[in-house]
Every structure is written in C-alpha cells, then in structure tokens.
Scaffold this motif. Structure first.
Motif, PDB file in Angstrom:
ATOM      1  N   THR A 113       0.833  -1.203   0.000  1.00 56.60           N
ATOM      2  CA  THR A 113       0.000   0.000   0.000  1.00 56.60           C
ATOM      3  C   THR A 113       0.867   1.252   0.000  1.00 56.60           C
ATOM      4  OG1 THR A 113      -1.818  -1.145   1.106  1.00 56.60           O
ATOM      5  CG2 THR A 113      -1.780   1.260   1.268  1.00 56.60           C
ATOM      6  N   GLY A 114       1.991   1.226   0.703  1.00 59.89           N
ATOM      7  CA  GLY A 114       2.914   2.360   0.649  1.00 59.89           C
ATOM      8  C   GLY A 114       3.428   2.597  -0.751  1.00 59.89           C
ATOM      9  N   TRP A 115       3.794   1.528  -1.432  1.00 60.25           N
ATOM     10  CA  TRP A 115       4.291   1.656  -2.811  1.00 60.25           C
ATOM     11  C   TRP A 115       3.182   2.142  -3.754  1.00 60.25           C
ATOM     12  CZ3 TRP A 115       6.829  -3.806  -2.365  1.00 60.25           C
ATOM     13  CH2 TRP A 115       8.108  -3.682  -1.801  1.00 60.25           C
ATOM     14  N   ALA A 116       2.006   1.548  -3.647  1.00 55.62           N
ATOM     15  CA  ALA A 116       0.906   1.930  -4.541  1.00 55.62           C
ATOM     16  C   ALA A 116       0.496   3.378  -4.325  1.00 55.62           C
ATOM     17  CB  ALA A 116      -0.287   1.000  -4.328  1.00 55.62           C
ATOM     18  N   THR A 117       0.506   3.815  -3.079  1.00 49.33           N
ATOM     19  CA  THR A 117       0.119   5.195  -2.772  1.00 49.33           C
ATOM     20  C   THR A 117       1.133   6.183  -3.334  1.00 49.33           C
ATOM     21  OG1 THR A 117      -1.020   4.429  -0.776  1.00 49.33           O
ATOM     22  CG2 THR A 117      -0.448   6.781  -0.894  1.00 49.33           C
ATOM     23  N   ALA A 118       2.416   5.862  -3.206  1.00 51.79           N
ATOM     24  CA  ALA A 118       3.451   6.731  -3.779  1.00 51.79           C
ATOM     25  C   ALA A 118       3.349   6.767  -5.298  1.00 51.79           C
ATOM     26  CB  ALA A 118       4.834   6.243  -3.354  1.00 51.79           C
ATOM     27  N   GLY A 135      11.741   1.097 -10.145  1.00 52.64           N
ATOM     28  CA  GLY A 135      12.305   1.059  -8.801  1.00 52.64           C
ATOM     29  C   GLY A 135      12.931  -0.251  -8.376  1.00 52.64           C
ATOM     30  N   ALA A 136      12.979  -1.251  -9.265  1.00 56.71           N
ATOM     31  CA  ALA A 136      13.417  -2.586  -8.849  1.00 56.71           C
ATOM     32  C   ALA A 136      14.829  -2.595  -8.266  1.00 56.71           C
ATOM     33  CB  ALA A 136      13.334  -3.553 -10.024  1.00 56.71           C
ATOM     34  N   ARG A 137      15.693  -1.741  -8.763  1.00 60.65           N
ATOM     35  CA  ARG A 137      17.085  -1.739  -8.298  1.00 60.65           C
ATOM     36  C   ARG A 137      17.247  -1.246  -6.860  1.00 60.65           C
ATOM     37  NH1 ARG A 137      19.762   2.050 -12.518  1.00 60.65           N
ATOM     38  NH2 ARG A 137      18.317   0.829 -13.777  1.00 60.65           N
ATOM     39  N   HIS A 138      16.175  -0.712  -6.297  1.00 61.77           N
ATOM     40  CA  HIS A 138      16.268  -0.140  -4.952  1.00 61.77           C
ATOM     41  C   HIS A 138      15.749  -1.070  -3.862  1.00 61.77           C
ATOM     42  CE1 HIS A 138      17.266   3.565  -6.994  1.00 61.77           C
ATOM     43  NE2 HIS A 138      16.101   3.578  -7.611  1.00 61.77           N
ATOM     44  N   VAL A 139      15.289  -2.272  -4.241  1.00 61.93           N
ATOM     45  CA  VAL A 139      14.754  -3.188  -3.241  1.00 61.93           C
ATOM     46  C   VAL A 139      15.381  -4.573  -3.422  1.00 61.93           C
ATOM     47  CG1 VAL A 139      12.551  -1.964  -3.108  1.00 61.93           C
ATOM     48  CG2 VAL A 139      12.782  -3.891  -4.682  1.00 61.93           C
ATOM     49  N   HIS A 140      15.199  -5.428  -2.437  1.00 61.86           N
ATOM     50  CA  HIS A 140      15.713  -6.790  -2.526  1.00 61.86           C
ATOM     51  C   HIS A 140      15.048  -7.510  -3.695  1.00 61.86           C
ATOM     52  CE1 HIS A 140      16.549 -10.970  -1.447  1.00 61.86           C
ATOM     53  NE2 HIS A 140      17.503 -10.502  -0.653  1.00 61.86           N
ATOM     54  N   TYR A 149       4.206  -4.751  -9.109  1.00 68.23           N
ATOM     55  CA  TYR A 149       2.757  -4.959  -9.114  1.00 68.23           C
ATOM     56  C   TYR A 149       2.057  -3.827  -8.376  1.00 68.23           C
ATOM     57  CZ  TYR A 149      -1.807  -6.854  -7.869  1.00 68.23           C
ATOM     58  OH  TYR A 149      -3.155  -7.013  -7.681  1.00 68.23           O
ATOM     59  N   ALA A 150       2.584  -3.450  -7.208  1.00 63.86           N
ATOM     60  CA  ALA A 150       1.980  -2.367  -6.427  1.00 63.86           C
ATOM     61  C   ALA A 150       2.012  -1.053  -7.194  1.00 63.86           C
ATOM     62  CB  ALA A 150       2.707  -2.214  -5.090  1.00 63.86           C
ATOM     63  N   ALA A 151       3.111  -0.790  -7.901  1.00 64.05           N
ATOM     64  CA  ALA A 151       3.212   0.445  -8.680  1.00 64.05           C
ATOM     65  C   ALA A 151       2.154   0.472  -9.777  1.00 64.05           C
ATOM     66  CB  ALA A 151       4.605   0.572  -9.278  1.00 64.05           C
ATOM     67  N   GLY A 292      11.667   5.807 -10.058  1.00 60.61           N
ATOM     68  CA  GLY A 292      12.276   4.720  -9.313  1.00 60.61           C
ATOM     69  C   GLY A 292      12.161   4.862  -7.815  1.00 60.61           C
ATOM     70  N   SER A 293      13.111   5.561  -7.200  1.00 56.91           N
ATOM     71  CA  SER A 293      13.244   5.537  -5.747  1.00 56.91           C
ATOM     72  C   SER A 293      12.096   6.202  -5.008  1.00 56.91           C
ATOM     73  CB  SER A 293      14.570   6.179  -5.332  1.00 56.91           C
ATOM     74  OG  SER A 293      14.653   7.522  -5.773  1.00 56.91           O
ATOM     75  N   TYR A 294      11.376   7.132  -5.636  1.00 52.98           N
ATOM     76  CA  TYR A 294      10.262   7.735  -4.914  1.00 52.98           C
ATOM     77  C   TYR A 294       9.209   6.678  -4.589  1.00 52.98           C
ATOM     78  CZ  TYR A 294       6.596  10.824  -3.328  1.00 52.98           C
ATOM     79  OH  TYR A 294       5.642  11.431  -2.544  1.00 52.98           O
ATOM     80  N   ILE A 295       8.980   5.760  -5.523  1.00 52.44           N
ATOM     81  CA  ILE A 295       8.018   4.688  -5.277  1.00 52.44           C
ATOM     82  C   ILE A 295       8.635   3.609  -4.388  1.00 52.44           C
ATOM     83  CG2 ILE A 295       6.607   2.882  -6.337  1.00 52.44           C
ATOM     84  CD1 ILE A 295       6.394   4.690  -8.822  1.00 52.44           C
ATOM     85  N   SER A 296       9.813   3.127  -4.765  1.00 54.53           N
ATOM     86  CA  SER A 296      10.406   2.005  -4.030  1.00 54.53           C
ATOM     87  C   SER A 296      10.780   2.388  -2.598  1.00 54.53           C
ATOM     88  CB  SER A 296      11.647   1.495  -4.763  1.00 54.53           C
ATOM     89  OG  SER A 296      12.641   2.494  -4.835  1.00 54.53           O
ATOM     90  N   GLY A 297      11.074   3.669  -2.367  1.00 57.24           N
ATOM     91  CA  GLY A 297      11.474   4.115  -1.029  1.00 57.24           C
ATOM     92  C   GLY A 297      10.324   4.617  -0.185  1.00 57.24           C
ATOM     93  N   ALA A 298       9.098   4.409  -0.648  1.00 54.44           N
ATOM     94  CA  ALA A 298       7.939   4.905   0.093  1.00 54.44           C
ATOM     95  C   ALA A 298       7.840   4.246   1.465  1.00 54.44           C
ATOM     96  CB  ALA A 298       6.657   4.648  -0.697  1.00 54.44           C
ATOM     97  N   THR A 299       7.435   5.021   2.450  1.00 54.26           N
ATOM     98  CA  THR A 299       7.227   4.492   3.796  1.00 54.26           C
ATOM     99  C   THR A 299       6.016   3.570   3.805  1.00 54.26           C
ATOM    100  OG1 THR A 299       8.120   6.511   4.771  1.00 54.26           O
ATOM    101  CG2 THR A 299       6.769   5.124   6.202  1.00 54.26           C
ATOM    102  N   PRO A 300       6.132   2.385   4.383  1.00 52.72           N
ATOM    103  CA  PRO A 300       4.957   1.513   4.486  1.00 52.72           C
ATOM    104  C   PRO A 300       3.833   2.221   5.241  1.00 52.72           C
ATOM    105  CG  PRO A 300       6.947   0.302   5.014  1.00 52.72           C
ATOM    106  CD  PRO A 300       7.346   1.737   4.928  1.00 52.72           C
TER     107      PRO A 300
END
Length: 342
Positions: A113-118, A135-140, A149-151, A292-300
């Motif tokens: 939900t944090g990712w989808a909201t961002a 944003g894939a490069r910013h997460v495991h 999928y969330a994006a 990228g990072s704005y979505i992947s780095g979103a706060t849960p």
C-alpha cells in the motif's frame, strides 16, 4: 493477476515469518483448549491506495479451510482508495486458524500500500502523461515483483521487471542501460545493435545522455533508426545538472525541425511528484516519466488488526469501539476461488 494464486511460501505458512508472540499465543490457546470464533477487522489511520489485499486473500484462503457458515471474509480490492480507520479487511473465523498469520497479512498490506500510494502521487502529478515503475534496483530482488505490481495498482502503466509486470498481466517496460552504450562506445552503434537484435514488438527507446550533448545524440539516433525509433530517454545525472525543462524543450524542438515529430521523450532520474510538477509547470513536452526511488522508497502504511467480536459478543481494547465497524464497501470473498492444489 493469476500469478498471485500460488501457494504461499513455507516460511509464511509455517509461521516462521510471524512475530513470535503469535506462535506463543497459539500454543497457550491450544493447551488451554480455547479456540473461539472471532471477528478481526484491519484498518489504517491514514488514507492511501490499497494494495496487497489480493496477496492477503490468497494466504487467508490457504489457512481458512473450514467451509462452515462460521467462516467469512470481506475486503476492499487492490486499487481502492481508503479513508483513515476505514475497514479494508474483515475475517470471521476461529482464531487459531488465522491468528498466527496476522504479521504476514499486515505486512503484505503495509508495504504494498505504501508503494501503490506513492505511485498514485506520481501518476496524479504526471497526468495525462504516463508513469513507468523503475524502482526494482532499490529493493531486494525477492520483492521486486511485489513492488512493480503495487506500482501498477497505483496507476503506473508499466514496470521494468518481467516478474512484476507478469503479476499485473502486462509485458515489462524498459529502454537500455548505460552499460550497453558504454560497451559499444557510441550511442548510435548501441542503438543500431538494439534495433537489430531485439524483437520487433520491443519499442526502440534509446538512452541519449551517455557520451554527448543530448540534443545532438537524439538527432544522430533519429537519423540512424528513422521511423523505427519510438523514443529517446533523458537521464542526465546530477553531476551534469540533471534533466531540465529547457533541455526537454530543446530536444523536442530539434527533433521536430528535422521531421522526427513521432519520437517520444522519456524522462527519468530522481523523479518525484514535485519534480514532475516542475516539468508540467514549465510545459516541458515530456511524453512519459520513469520513476524509481520515490516509489520504491515509500514508507509503508501501517495497518492494525483488531478483534471486535468473540463468539458473537462485541469486544475491543481500550480506545476502540466494541463490535463490528459499519463498512458498506466491504465485499465478500470466495475463498475457494483463491485456493490452489497442494
């Protein structure tokens, strides 16, 4: 979304990924002979774009095997906007069937939900221009599919990883990396090889900031590929001043002057809703944004699970109202449709 209909992992089903106090509570209840029918409601104190609910439904369907009338699940859907304290999921079943999985359910909802909201923030800022998830490069790597999928649930038209795009029933979206251009030693040579070797259904979008002035490279590539060139991507690094609205205007003007009006301009590199708004306010002719990072780095976005009934009796912890919360938007879930064969 068929890829979500897979059996949850061993770590999840075994409870190894759960907070240990849920496992200890399960042991105590087993030994004391207690397993009441409870109603648990899940909500957040924020607003957002719900995501992860399909994954949660899938897990719940695999652990709630009792087909009696005492088992019901209701939920909102992935992509729904929810309000603070609105119930997004309600489970009515014997507690020991699902209590161990509260950690997993809340985690599935919080992160996605944090990712989808961002993503939705970026999509709203960019409209009507589309946004792609990069944003894939910013997460495991184990969670890149869930991120992408969330994006897409948040409104992105595509995502860079095959796994993430597949969850949403799409093909992956991407251009080319700087490494390809560097290895060929020339943007045009890299573009020609890309055009020569990739399937015809892959859009020819060429990165043009590696070696030379972006406007010059855009024209060189356009002359080399002609009508086959779908677009150019600007990803100028901060060390060179980033991509600016003036640069986008210049690239567009020079392409148009030489008859390449069909070539689209993709902008990437440190994008956020504020940065996208800057391009919009400057009326920069950007055709799409890669974020990228704005979505992947979103706060849960935190979710809470509250027991509101025990054996039909309204109950709640202090500060909460006992009994079911009026939730007219919840829809019943057919658990059988979410189960897979072992």
């Amino acid at each position: 979304m068929g890829a979500l209909h897979t059996r949850p992992s061993r770590e999840i089903l075994s409870g190894e990924s759960a907070d240990v106090y849920f496992a200890r509570a399960d042991l105590v209840l087993e030994r004391e002979g207690l397993d009441p029918v409870v109603t648990m409601e899940v909500f957040s104190r924020q607003t957002g774009i719900l995501c992860g609910i399909d994954e949660a439904k899938n897990l719940i369907a695999h652990v709630l095997v009792d087909e009696s009338d005492s088992v019901t699940v209701e939920a909102l859907a992935d992509g729904d906007r929810f309000d603070p304290k609105e119930v997004v999921l309600r489970i009515h079943a014997r507690y020991r069937q699902f209590g161990l999985y509260e950690t997993a359910i809340l985690g599935m909802l919080a992160q996605s939900t944090g990712w989808a909201t961002a993503a939705r923030e970026c999509v709203d800022a960019a409209a009507p221009a589309p946004v792609i998830s990069f944003g894939a490069r910013h997460v495991h790597p184990d969670v890149t599919d869930v991120l992408d999928y969330a994006a897409i649930v948040g409104g992105c038209v595509g995502a860079s990883t095959p796994a993430g795009a597949r969850l949403a029933g799409l093909a992956p979206t991407g251009t080319m990396p700087h490494s390809l251009v560097l290895i060929f030693g020339d943007t045009v040579r890299a573009a020609e090889a890309f055009d020569r070797d990739l399937a015809s259904d892959v859009p020819r979008i060429v990165l043009i900031d590696t070696f030379k002035d972006e406007a010059e490279e855009a024209l060189r590539v356009a002359h080399a590929l002609g009508d086959r060139l779908y677009g150019v991507r600007l990803d100028t690094p901060s060390e060179r001043g980033r991509v600016t609205a003036d640069l986008v205007h210049e690239v567009r003007a020079r392409l148009d002057l030489e008859g390449f009006e069909h070539v689209r301009i993709v902008v990437s590199g440190g994008l956020s809703p504020e940065r996208i708004a800057y391009f919009k306010e400057a009326e920069a002719p950007v055709d799409s944004y890669a974020v990228g990072s704005y979505i992947s780095g979103a706060t849960p976005i935190d979710f809470t699970g509250d027991i509101k009934e025990i054996d039909g009796r309204p109950i709640a912890k202090r500060g909460r109202i006992p009994g079911r919360t009026p939730s007219p938007r919840l829809q019943p879930i057919d658990l059988a449709a979410w189960r897979t064969e072992d």
